[in-house]
Design an enzyme around this catalytic site. Structure first.
Site, PDB file in Angstrom:
ATOM      1  CE  LYS A 247      -2.049  -4.578  -0.375  1.00 10.95           C
ATOM      2  NZ  LYS A 247      -2.482  -3.206   0.424  1.00 10.95           N
TER       3      LYS A 247
ATOM      4  CB  SER B 162      -0.990  -0.731  -1.581  1.00 14.30           C
ATOM      5  OG  SER B 162       0.294   0.478  -0.258  1.00 14.30           O
TER       6      SER B 162
ATOM      7  CE  LYS C   1       1.889  -2.876   1.067  1.00 18.55           C
ATOM      8  NZ  LYS C   1       2.119  -1.490   0.229  1.00 18.55           N
TER       9      LYS C   1
ATOM     10  CB  SER D  11      -1.523  -1.737   2.798  1.00 21.83           C
ATOM     11  OG  SER D  11      -1.816  -1.711   1.134  1.00 21.83           O
TER      12      SER D  11
END
Length: 273
Positions: free
Chosen positions: A222, A60, A63, A117
């Site tokens: 993140k 993820s 993203k 996420s």
């Protein structure tokens, strides 16, 4: 004579203490991640690296690039968007708290994609793009090329696919670009978000516990995980007033990437006065 010997021994030990302490400060932490890099965000200087040019799935962390493509499209974030059956993950059948038929603002979808996420949110945003999801993925790869992420390739907006690959060093280029977007910084570091528009109110929380540590002054973060990628983390923190980027790929368990980040930051504080 014995007293003189003991006194001289004490002086010797006392003289060695600063050198030992200095050596401990300089000792590089034993990072558990398969690949890692630490970069001074101001100067671009690499402060630590481990397998930084090895291509790996990034889960993820993808993203952050997804958010850039969404924002670069300049489509209104206050436009409502409905989650459809096309946004359900059929690769890994990952769990989502966001029911099909939910109607949310695009800003809310982007917020929970970055902060928590939420895969279904990222899928919905990519579907609602000129040229649909295929057009979105092409835009992701164009953006990566523009950023000189030469060892990176993307096939989906979530990172669920193991074919979304990059390197720790390439990701520093992504983060330095993403850091220029106030929305990405704000949404990725928010602590929680109350979401309305589905079957009822949903409280989403940040997947990164380090954002709650005030002394870290987290500017962007993140997290990511798939079986293929392992546990991954990107975080921009402050060390003696300087923004520093830490990238960790392929940590072995659910706490290892956070512990690696703590150890690296502690080492930076001690060895880079």
């Amino acid at each position: 004579m014995l007293k003189l010997h003991l006194f001289l021994t004490f002086l010797l030990i006392a003289s060695l203490v600063p050198a030992i302490a200095h050596a401990k400060r300089l000792f590089r932490p034993a990072v558990q991640a398969h690949a890692a890099i630490v970069v001074d965000m101001t100067t671009g200087r690499t402060l630590y690296s481990k397998h930084a040019d090895e291509r790996r799935p990034i889960a993820s962390l993808t993203k952050l690039l997804t958010a850039m493509v969404v924002l670069d499209s300049r489509r209104s974030l206050i436009k409502p968007l409905r989650v459809t059956d096309d946004d359900v993950d059929r690769l890994k059948w990952s769990r989502s708290r966001l029911p099909v038929r939910s109607l949310l603002l695009r800003s809310t979808l982007l917020h929970i994609a970055l902060m928590s996420s939420e895969n279904r949110a990222a899928f919905a945003l990519s579907r609602d793009y000129p040229g649909g999801r295929p057009g979105f993925v092409r835009a992701m790869n164009r953006t990566a090329k523009r950023l000189h992420m030469s060892r990176s390739h993307f096939v989906d907006p979530t990172g669920l696919s193991p074919h979304n690959v990059s390197t720790a060093r390439d990701l520093t280029r992504l983060v330095r670009a993403a850091y220029r977007y106030p929305v990405i910084r704000r949404y990725s570091t928010a602590h929680e978000k109350l979401v309305l528009g589905g079957d009822g109110p949903l409280m989403y929380r940040n997947t990164d516990p380090l954002v709650h540590r005030a002394s870290w002054h987290v500017g962007l973060q993140k997290t990511g995980f798939t079986n293929e990628a392992g546990h991954c983390l990107i975080i921009v923190t402050s060390v003696r007033g300087h923004p520093v980027l830490i990238v960790l790929l392929g940590d072995p368990d659910a706490q290892a990437h956070f512990q690696d980040a703590v150890d690296l930051r502690r080492w930076l504080v001690a060895s880079h006065p």
